[in-house]
Design an enzyme around this catalytic site. Sequence first.
Site, PDB file in Angstrom:
ATOM      1  N   LYS A  16      60.375  19.000  17.006  1.00  0.00           N
ATOM      2  CA  LYS A  16      59.949  19.197  15.621  1.00  0.00           C
ATOM      3  C   LYS A  16      61.126  19.492  14.697  1.00  0.00           C
ATOM      4  CE  LYS A  16      57.142  22.590  16.565  1.00  0.00           C
ATOM      5  NZ  LYS A  16      57.311  22.622  18.039  1.00  0.00           N
ATOM      6  N   THR A  17      62.049  20.332  15.168  1.00  0.00           N
ATOM      7  CA  THR A  17      63.170  20.735  14.310  1.00  0.00           C
ATOM      8  C   THR A  17      64.100  19.566  14.018  1.00  0.00           C
ATOM      9  OG1 THR A  17      63.067  22.968  15.255  1.00  0.00           O
ATOM     10  CG2 THR A  17      65.048  22.388  14.032  1.00  0.00           C
ATOM     11  N   LYS A  38      60.769  27.400   8.785  1.00  0.00           N
ATOM     12  CA  LYS A  38      60.315  27.518  10.175  1.00  0.00           C
ATOM     13  C   LYS A  38      59.526  28.812  10.181  1.00  0.00           C
ATOM     14  CE  LYS A  38      60.322  27.126  14.785  1.00  0.00           C
ATOM     15  NZ  LYS A  38      59.910  25.975  15.602  1.00  0.00           N
ATOM     16  N   ASP A  55      66.565  27.714  14.928  1.00  0.00           N
ATOM     17  CA  ASP A  55      65.914  26.595  14.236  1.00  0.00           C
ATOM     18  C   ASP A  55      65.922  26.811  12.728  1.00  0.00           C
ATOM     19  OD1 ASP A  55      65.426  25.449  16.679  1.00  0.00           O
ATOM     20  OD2 ASP A  55      63.279  25.891  16.715  1.00  0.00           O
ATOM     21  N   TYR A 215      67.273   9.055  20.292  1.00  0.00           N
ATOM     22  CA  TYR A 215      67.985  10.257  20.741  1.00  0.00           C
ATOM     23  C   TYR A 215      69.295  10.399  19.970  1.00  0.00           C
ATOM     24  CZ  TYR A 215      70.485  13.503  23.778  1.00  0.00           C
ATOM     25  OH  TYR A 215      71.195  14.569  24.273  1.00  0.00           O
TER      26      TYR A 215
END
Length: 240
Positions: A16-17, A38, A55, A215
Site C-alpha cells: 500500500k505504501t 498513514k 511508512d 517491482y
Amino acid sequence: MKAGYFITGTDTGVGKTIVTSAILRSFIKKGLKVGAMKVIETGCLNKDGILLPSDGMLLRDMAEMNDSLDLITPIKLENPLSPLVASRIEEIEVDIERIFRAFETLQKKYDYLLVEGVGGLMVPLNKEEKKKSMFYFVRDLIKDMGLPVILVTRPTLGTINHTLLTLEALKNKKISVKGYIINFSEPAKNDIAEKTNPQVLKELVDVPCLGILPYLTELNKDKIGETAIKNFDIEALISL
C-alpha cells in the site's frame, strides 16, 4: 474542490505504501497539490521514547510535505500487531476522533489527500468497551471518511480470492471503489499465476484496473513518478 482516496489492500504487506507513493509522485508531476496520511502505523521504531513511523515518514517525503508526523500518522504503536492488540499491550487508546481531526486539517491544505490504511479491511482498530462486541474496523473508518477506495492487490496465487472477498466486503458497506492496482511487491516470478491473474481479475470484477506497478528496486522520487505515469491510468485517478 477537496478530493482524495483511501488506499487499502487485500492484506498486510501487499504494498500500500509503495502504491500510495507512486500515486503521490505522479500527481506531483502533473502539478497537483497532494498530501498523504498513514492513519495508524504499528511496528514503529522507538528512538529515545519517540515512535518513528517509517511508512508515514516515507509518505511525507514522497509528498514533499512539511506537516508534523502527528498529523500524517496520528496513531503510532510500537508492536507490529493489529492496532487493537498493540494498543492493549501498550495501554494506548486508538483515538478515532484524533484521526479525524488530523484528516480534516490536512484536507483543508491539499487539493487531493491520499489516506493509507493499516492492513486489510477487517483489521480491528479499537473496541468501545461500554458496548458489547462493538468493534471498529478499517472498513468502518473508510465508510466514515467518505473517500472512494483504491484497492492494492497482488499478482500472485491467491489474489483472485483475496481481491473478490475484499471488493465484496466494500460493496456490503456501500463504499465506493475507484478501482484496483496490482502491485509487484517482489521481483516477478513470471509463473502462470502472475501471467494470467491480471486478465482473470478484469473478467471477474466490475471495477477497473487502474494499473500494474512493477517491482521497484529503489525508492527514487523521479523513478517512482515516471513508473507510475507509465503504468497507471493517471487521468482516471485525477478524475473523481
